[in-house]
Design a protein around this motif. Structure first.
Motif, PDB file in Angstrom:
ATOM      1  N   VAL A   1       0.821  -1.209   0.000  1.00 34.57           N
ATOM      2  CA  VAL A   1       0.000   0.000   0.000  1.00 34.57           C
ATOM      3  C   VAL A   1       0.859   1.264   0.000  1.00 34.57           C
ATOM      4  CG1 VAL A   1      -1.872  -1.181   1.226  1.00 34.57           C
ATOM      5  CG2 VAL A   1      -0.206   0.151   2.527  1.00 34.57           C
TER       6      VAL A   1
ATOM      7  N   ILE B   1       0.030   5.089   1.237  1.00 31.47           N
ATOM      8  CA  ILE B   1      -0.962   5.810   2.025  1.00 31.47           C
ATOM      9  C   ILE B   1      -0.837   7.310   1.759  1.00 31.47           C
ATOM     10  CG2 ILE B   1      -1.791   6.314   4.359  1.00 31.47           C
ATOM     11  CD1 ILE B   1      -0.502   3.658   5.246  1.00 31.47           C
TER      12      ILE B   1
ATOM     13  N   THR C   1      -1.833  -0.828  -3.972  1.00 29.80           N
ATOM     14  CA  THR C   1      -3.095  -0.180  -3.630  1.00 29.80           C
ATOM     15  C   THR C   1      -2.801   1.182  -3.028  1.00 29.80           C
ATOM     16  OG1 THR C   1      -4.273  -2.258  -3.215  1.00 29.80           O
ATOM     17  CG2 THR C   1      -5.146  -0.283  -2.156  1.00 29.80           C
TER      18      THR C   1
ATOM     19  N   ILE D   1      -4.220   4.105  -0.761  1.00 28.79           N
ATOM     20  CA  ILE D   1      -5.255   4.321   0.249  1.00 28.79           C
ATOM     21  C   ILE D   1      -5.236   5.789   0.643  1.00 28.79           C
ATOM     22  CG2 ILE D   1      -6.061   3.709   2.550  1.00 28.79           C
ATOM     23  CD1 ILE D   1      -5.061   0.943   2.144  1.00 28.79           C
TER      24      ILE D   1
ATOM     25  N   LEU E   1      -8.477   3.186  -2.832  1.00 28.36           N
ATOM     26  CA  LEU E   1      -9.512   3.298  -1.807  1.00 28.36           C
ATOM     27  C   LEU E   1      -9.528   4.731  -1.300  1.00 28.36           C
ATOM     28  CD1 LEU E   1      -8.867   0.030   0.268  1.00 28.36           C
ATOM     29  CD2 LEU E   1     -10.160   0.317  -1.850  1.00 28.36           C
TER      30      LEU E   1
ATOM     31  N   LEU F   1     -10.944   1.695   5.826  1.00 27.90           N
ATOM     32  CA  LEU F   1     -10.352   1.402   4.520  1.00 27.90           C
ATOM     33  C   LEU F   1      -9.415   0.207   4.602  1.00 27.90           C
ATOM     34  CD1 LEU F   1     -11.184   4.532   4.429  1.00 27.90           C
ATOM     35  CD2 LEU F   1      -9.648   4.636   2.471  1.00 27.90           C
TER      36      LEU F   1
ATOM     37  N   LEU G   1      -9.722  -3.470   2.952  1.00 30.76           N
ATOM     38  CA  LEU G   1      -8.608  -4.024   2.173  1.00 30.76           C
ATOM     39  C   LEU G   1      -8.320  -5.457   2.565  1.00 30.76           C
ATOM     40  CD1 LEU G   1      -6.127  -3.467   0.225  1.00 30.76           C
ATOM     41  CD2 LEU G   1      -4.849  -2.949   2.330  1.00 30.76           C
TER      42      LEU G   1
END
Length: 332
Positions: free
Chosen positions: A23, A25, A137, A139, A165, A263, A267
């Motif tokens: 991820v 962030i 991903t 976020i 997300l 979130l 996930l």
């Protein structure tokens, strides 16, 4: 960075969880962002590749300082800090929420720490996307300004991201900034419109979900009582402060919602959440500035050449809280 020692805190294995999630962030800590970052740092199957710090709940400088503090506690100063946006695309002055999060973003806690001398430039985002193509991903916990930049800058490769997300929006429920608008969308509706218009892999986690992710004082005490993590000393004081602020707004709430943690819960445990596919539209000005809306009629009409998004509209609250307790109580 600043001579910090990398402790590499050992995470324990969670039974039945074996897929590593990579991820990036985007955050503005802020109490609920801080808990989301702690959750991600403690989760054995989440690998944080970088944290973009931007304005939002607090100024960008405070966001950088608080993120540095959390990484330092965890002994994870190897995680790159990336410089995000300082203000909205609208060119309006940013609006902060010190009344909810405290003057320094973590309640009454004032981290005795300096921002590292070197913060990675924003182009680091594109480097991480390229390096982890199809497996990354994003976020987004804060305003959507930095995320919007990844769609419109010349070097963009955002289409290579696995999923995005977004903490933002309100469907079927009132807003928390205005009667119709959620704060992250309202804070930069132009940025939100860019993402809704061009993002084809976006999941919106709206107030429908996050408002109900309330962590009670009893749950906080339970976590603290069995906690042996790098964050054990800060969980109670910052959650107490946060809860008191929410009690002034909603006297019957019995705790406070950790919006951003939802979130990461989605996930890792998407089966706990009810997701629908809809096109999301954003109002950028007027009395309904920041409104998110979609066609929820039985036979919705769709806009041609406009992307379809995912909207989370319900979840298993009890299972969410159980998961939060398990991860935040992780011991070595």
């Amino acid at each position: 960075m600043n001579g910090f020692i990398i402790i590499n805190y050992k995470k324990r294995k969670i039974k039945g969880v074996d897929v590593l999630k990579k991820v990036l962030i985007i955050a503005d800590p802020g109490v609920d962002d801080a808990f989301a970052i702690m959750y991600a740092l403690l989760h054995p199957q989440i690998e944080i590749l970088g944290i973009v710090c931007e304005y939002g709940n607090v100024s960008q400088d405070i966001a950088l300082k608080n993120t540095t503090y959390l990484l330092d506690l965890a002994g994870r100063n190897d995680i790159p800090l990336i410089l995000g946006a300082e203000s909205p695309l609208t060119a309006s002055p940013p609006e902060f929420f010190y009344n909810i999060h405290g003057l320094h973003g973590l309640g009454d806690l004032v981290p005795a720490i300096e921002i590292p001398e070197y913060i990675h430039p924003f182009k680091m985002v594109y480097q991480l996307i390229e390096e982890h193509e199809g497996d990354l991903t994003i976020i987004n916990l804060s305003r959507l300004t930095s995320l919007a930049l990844t769609f419109i800058q010349a070097e963009t490769n955002i289409e290579q991201v696995k999923q995005i997300l977004v903490m933002g929006g309100a469907f079927f429920v009132p807003g928390n900034r205005t009667p119709v608008a959620e704060a992250n969308i309202y804070g930069d509706p132009q940025a939100a419109k860019i993402i809704a218009t061009y993002g084809g892999q976006v999941t919106f986690v709206p107030l429908n979900i996050s408002n109900r992710a309330v962590i009670s004082p009893e749950v906080t005490k339970k976590i603290v009582a069995q906690n042996d993590t790098p964050f054990s000393k800060i969980i109670q004081p910052i959650m107490n402060y946060y809860s008191k602020q929410y009690e002034t707004l909603l006297p019957s709430i019995n705790g406070a919602p950790l919006h951003d943690v939802t979130l990461f819960s989605y996930l890792m445990k998407p089966d706990l959440f009810h997701v629908v596919d809809r096109q999301v539209l954003i109002t950028t000005d007027g009395h309904s500035k920041g409104l998110t809306y979609a066609d929820f009629r039985p036979n919705p009409e769709y806009i041609e050449n406009y992307p379809m998004h995912q909207i989370i509209i319900d979840f298993n609250i009890e299972a969410f809280i159980d998961d939060f307790i398990e991860i935040m109580s992780t011991t070595s």
